[in-house]
Design a protein around this motif. Sequence first.
Motif, PDB file in Angstrom:
ATOM      1  N   UNK A 212       0.828  -1.202   0.000  1.00  0.00           N
ATOM      2  CA  UNK A 212       0.000   0.000   0.000  1.00  0.00           C
ATOM      3  C   UNK A 212       0.869   1.261   0.000  1.00  0.00           C
ATOM      4  N   UNK A 213       1.939   1.270   0.788  1.00  0.00           N
ATOM      5  CA  UNK A 213       2.849   2.410   0.793  1.00  0.00           C
ATOM      6  C   UNK A 213       3.526   2.588  -0.559  1.00  0.00           C
ATOM      7  N   UNK A 214       3.909   1.472  -1.165  1.00  0.00           N
ATOM      8  CA  UNK A 214       4.533   1.548  -2.490  1.00  0.00           C
ATOM      9  C   UNK A 214       3.586   2.175  -3.507  1.00  0.00           C
ATOM     10  N   UNK A 215       2.328   1.785  -3.479  1.00  0.00           N
ATOM     11  CA  UNK A 215       1.348   2.334  -4.411  1.00  0.00           C
ATOM     12  C   UNK A 215       1.149   3.828  -4.186  1.00  0.00           C
ATOM     13  N   UNK A 216       1.093   4.250  -2.928  1.00  0.00           N
ATOM     14  CA  UNK A 216       0.919   5.671  -2.627  1.00  0.00           C
ATOM     15  C   UNK A 216       2.144   6.477  -3.034  1.00  0.00           C
ATOM     16  N   UNK A 217       3.328   5.980  -2.697  1.00  0.00           N
ATOM     17  CA  UNK A 217       4.555   6.729  -2.965  1.00  0.00           C
ATOM     18  C   UNK A 217       4.903   6.768  -4.446  1.00  0.00           C
ATOM     19  N   UNK A 218       4.408   5.804  -5.210  1.00  0.00           N
ATOM     20  CA  UNK A 218       4.735   5.741  -6.635  1.00  0.00           C
ATOM     21  C   UNK A 218       4.233   6.971  -7.393  1.00  0.00           C
ATOM     22  N   UNK A 219       3.254   7.667  -6.842  1.00  0.00           N
ATOM     23  CA  UNK A 219       2.735   8.866  -7.509  1.00  0.00           C
ATOM     24  C   UNK A 219       3.743  10.011  -7.487  1.00  0.00           C
ATOM     25  N   UNK A 220       4.658   9.998  -6.521  1.00  0.00           N
ATOM     26  CA  UNK A 220       5.614  11.096  -6.388  1.00  0.00           C
ATOM     27  C   UNK A 220       7.069  10.636  -6.361  1.00  0.00           C
ATOM     28  N   UNK A 221       7.297   9.325  -6.307  1.00  0.00           N
ATOM     29  CA  UNK A 221       8.646   8.771  -6.206  1.00  0.00           C
ATOM     30  C   UNK A 221       8.805   7.594  -7.168  1.00  0.00           C
TER      31      UNK A 221
END
Length: 212
Positions: free
Chosen positions: A17-26
């Motif tokens: 879940x963190x990977x999916x969220x962070x992928x938008x900006x990182x």
Amino acid sequence: MTQIALITGASRGLGAALALELAASHHVVAVARTTGALEELDDRIQAAGHSATLAPMDITNGDAMRQLCRSIHDRWGRVHIWAHTAVHAAPLSPAMHMDVRDWDKSVATNVTATGHLIPFIAPLLGADGQAMFFEDFKAGEKFAGAYGATKAAQIALARSWQAETAKHGPKVHIVSPGPMATATRARFYPGEDRDALANAQDEARRLLALMG
């Protein structure tokens, strides 16, 4: 400059879940043992129009993790966020009946690997990076000896690092996720009403917001 987010334990649950969220900006570097689960995560990230680098490896393999950090340095120069969600949740068991293999794996994954990763990753984070650790208050609970003791040791180590870097960075966050409908929780609480639990994606958003 490309922002890099390193997620150790990215294949499922809060890590995914963190990977999916962070992928938008990182650009996400996703580390986990399970190749198939990493590929599923990559499909979801790509479907959202973002990208990731998959690193199918075991965090207890010190040589592999050292090489990964060297590769990150050579390619991007640094890491901006490290979220350490990898954990071994040993089966519930009375302390006097703990399987020695479960104990050894708990120590290796939850404690020893963390002690190796912090010195590997800290130089990549530098003064401006951020690290996230995830508290779970199982220490001292009956039948949770292996998990509770080793998770508490991991967080104690993270708290020392947090205190040591308070003035000069990196910023070390220790956060407490709410109860989530994950496979790990299902092992600790079989038969629990999962509809009453938080969604991992919602919880990932909440925890990232705490980082500012």
